[in-house]
Scaffold this motif. Sequence first.
Motif, short mmCIF file in Angstrom:
data_model
loop_
_atom_site.label_atom_id
_atom_site.label_comp_id
_atom_site.label_asym_id
_atom_site.label_seq_id
_atom_site.Cartn_x
_atom_site.Cartn_y
_atom_site.Cartn_z
N ALA A 2 0.86 -1.19 0.00
CA ALA A 2 0.00 0.00 0.00
C ALA A 2 0.89 1.23 0.00
O ALA A 2 2.08 1.17 0.35
N ALA A 3 0.32 2.37 -0.39
CA ALA A 3 1.08 3.62 -0.45
C ALA A 3 0.14 4.80 -0.24
O ALA A 3 -1.06 4.72 -0.50
N HIS A 4 0.69 5.89 0.25
CA HIS A 4 0.01 7.17 0.18
C HIS A 4 0.05 7.64 -1.27
O HIS A 4 1.04 7.41 -1.98
N VAL A 5 -1.01 8.31 -1.72
CA VAL A 5 -1.10 8.74 -3.11
C VAL A 5 -1.44 10.22 -3.17
O VAL A 5 -2.41 10.67 -2.55
N VAL A 6 -0.62 10.97 -3.90
CA VAL A 6 -0.91 12.37 -4.21
C VAL A 6 -1.21 12.44 -5.70
O VAL A 6 -0.41 11.97 -6.53
N SER A 7 -2.35 12.99 -6.07
CA SER A 7 -2.78 13.00 -7.47
C SER A 7 -3.27 14.38 -7.86
O SER A 7 -3.85 15.10 -7.05
N HIS A 8 -3.06 14.73 -9.12
CA HIS A 8 -3.41 16.06 -9.60
C HIS A 8 -4.32 15.98 -10.82
O HIS A 8 -4.10 15.17 -11.73
N SER A 9 -5.36 16.81 -10.84
CA SER A 9 -6.19 17.02 -12.02
C SER A 9 -6.83 15.71 -12.48
O SER A 9 -7.60 15.10 -11.75
N TRP A 10 -6.49 15.23 -13.69
CA TRP A 10 -7.07 14.00 -14.22
C TRP A 10 -6.78 12.79 -13.33
O TRP A 10 -7.65 11.92 -13.14
N THR A 11 -5.58 12.69 -12.76
CA THR A 11 -5.29 11.52 -11.92
C THR A 11 -6.00 11.59 -10.57
O THR A 11 -6.02 10.61 -9.83
N GLY A 12 -6.62 12.76 -10.26
CA GLY A 12 -7.50 12.80 -9.10
C GLY A 12 -8.69 11.87 -9.30
O GLY A 12 -9.11 11.17 -8.37
N LYS A 13 -9.23 11.86 -10.50
CA LYS A 13 -10.31 10.91 -10.82
C LYS A 13 -9.78 9.49 -10.80
O LYS A 13 -10.45 8.57 -10.30
N LEU A 14 -8.60 9.29 -11.33
CA LEU A 14 -7.98 7.97 -11.30
C LEU A 14 -7.86 7.47 -9.87
O LEU A 14 -8.18 6.30 -9.57
N ALA A 15 -7.40 8.33 -8.96
CA ALA A 15 -7.24 7.94 -7.57
C ALA A 15 -8.57 7.58 -6.92
O ALA A 15 -8.66 6.64 -6.12
N ALA A 16 -9.62 8.33 -7.26
CA ALA A 16 -10.95 8.04 -6.72
C ALA A 16 -11.43 6.67 -7.19
O ALA A 16 -11.99 5.89 -6.41
N ILE A 17 -11.23 6.37 -8.47
CA ILE A 17 -11.63 5.07 -9.01
C ILE A 17 -10.82 3.95 -8.37
O ILE A 17 -11.36 2.91 -7.96
N TRP A 18 -9.52 4.14 -8.26
CA TRP A 18 -8.63 3.15 -7.65
C TRP A 18 -9.02 2.91 -6.19
O TRP A 18 -9.04 1.77 -5.72
N ALA A 19 -9.36 3.97 -5.49
CA ALA A 19 -9.70 3.85 -4.07
C ALA A 19 -10.96 3.02 -3.85
O ALA A 19 -11.06 2.28 -2.87
N ARG A 20 -11.92 3.12 -4.75
CA ARG A 20 -13.14 2.32 -4.58
C ARG A 20 -12.97 0.91 -5.11
O ARG A 20 -13.64 -0.02 -4.66
N GLN A 21 -12.05 0.70 -6.06
CA GLN A 21 -11.84 -0.63 -6.61
C GLN A 21 -10.93 -1.48 -5.75
O GLN A 21 -11.14 -2.69 -5.62
N ASN A 22 -9.91 -0.88 -5.18
CA ASN A 22 -8.90 -1.63 -4.43
C ASN A 22 -8.42 -0.79 -3.25
O ASN A 22 -7.26 -0.37 -3.21
N PRO A 23 -9.28 -0.54 -2.27
CA PRO A 23 -8.95 0.41 -1.20
C PRO A 23 -7.76 0.01 -0.34
O PRO A 23 -7.11 0.88 0.24
N LYS A 24 -7.44 -1.26 -0.29
CA LYS A 24 -6.30 -1.70 0.53
C LYS A 24 -4.98 -1.18 0.00
O LYS A 24 -3.98 -1.19 0.72
N ARG A 25 -4.95 -0.78 -1.26
CA ARG A 25 -3.71 -0.29 -1.86
C ARG A 25 -3.36 1.14 -1.43
O ARG A 25 -2.21 1.56 -1.56
N LEU A 26 -4.34 1.91 -0.96
CA LEU A 26 -4.13 3.32 -0.68
C LEU A 26 -4.20 3.59 0.82
O LEU A 26 -5.23 3.37 1.45
N LYS A 27 -3.11 4.08 1.38
CA LYS A 27 -3.09 4.49 2.78
C LYS A 27 -3.82 5.82 2.95
O LYS A 27 -4.45 6.06 3.98
N SER A 28 -3.70 6.68 1.98
CA SER A 28 -4.41 7.96 1.95
C SER A 28 -4.40 8.46 0.52
O SER A 28 -3.61 8.00 -0.32
N ILE A 29 -5.29 9.42 0.23
CA ILE A 29 -5.29 10.06 -1.09
C ILE A 29 -5.32 11.57 -0.90
O ILE A 29 -6.09 12.10 -0.11
N THR A 30 -4.45 12.24 -1.64
CA THR A 30 -4.46 13.69 -1.71
C THR A 30 -4.88 14.07 -3.12
O THR A 30 -4.24 13.68 -4.10
N LEU A 31 -5.98 14.80 -3.23
CA LEU A 31 -6.53 15.22 -4.52
C LEU A 31 -6.23 16.69 -4.72
O LEU A 31 -6.76 17.54 -4.00
#
Length: 278
Positions: A90-119
Amino acid sequence: MPTRKTLSKSDVEISYLEWNKGQNPLLLLHGMADNAWVWSSLGDYLAADYHIIAPDMRGHGESSKPEKDYSFESAIADIEALMEQLGWNAAHVVSHSWTGKLAAIWARQNPKRLKSITLVDPIFIWKMPSLLKLTFPLLYKVLPFLKTMGPFTSYEEAEQQIKQLSQFQDWSAVQQQVFQAGIEQKPDGTWGSKFTISARDGIFDAVLEVPGFITPVDIPALFIQPEKGVNRQDWQIKPYKTNLKNLTFKKLPGNHWPFLTKPAEFNQTVAEFLARQK
């Protein structure tokens, strides 16, 4: 300074920057038409405490540029493969602009992979009407992050025009580095972005078709709203406040690229949020 490395997959190669001083895994995901060097200030700021990876997303920078397949599934698979290579669960994720949507999708599909998300000023969070695709040719001409694509008759012309864009107006050392890492001379002698038309078209198709949120997400989340960013209205913020159940909301100075235009405030904000997640 980070080191440049490459992940070789069966279909693409993903080039990435690595700061390997700290231990806590941190992924930095750039927005459309940018490259990994946009995170150089933040990476240097956090390097002592985090093991940091900043990839050039497929179609960008030094990574492969396939003609097809710019789906969210493929982009997430690239990141998952990076994590597997590094041995990260797992990792903390910082995402910008378009990858903010990517991070949201990833978080709901495989939440164990993300320790936190910064949008960071995310865009395109909804599934959008197919008729909107008719406006894409106009958007391609007016969106500031796509004006970096060119073509330009010379490197000098490219630099002169790029300096007028909001993310490059200070022309700091970091901004120059980002610009130089993202431009190349084409076979016909003109200059233009390493970001490809195929990637542009494929990413826009994906953000049109796939919703960012379907169910609520419990992962600790930080939403960074620059005062001159894209998200200025309550209706734009509402999906995040509704679906992110562990949300910290922070307004900052700067525009859509606060890590380039107001890096001191941005770096401190991200560092403080991440420190609370340990």
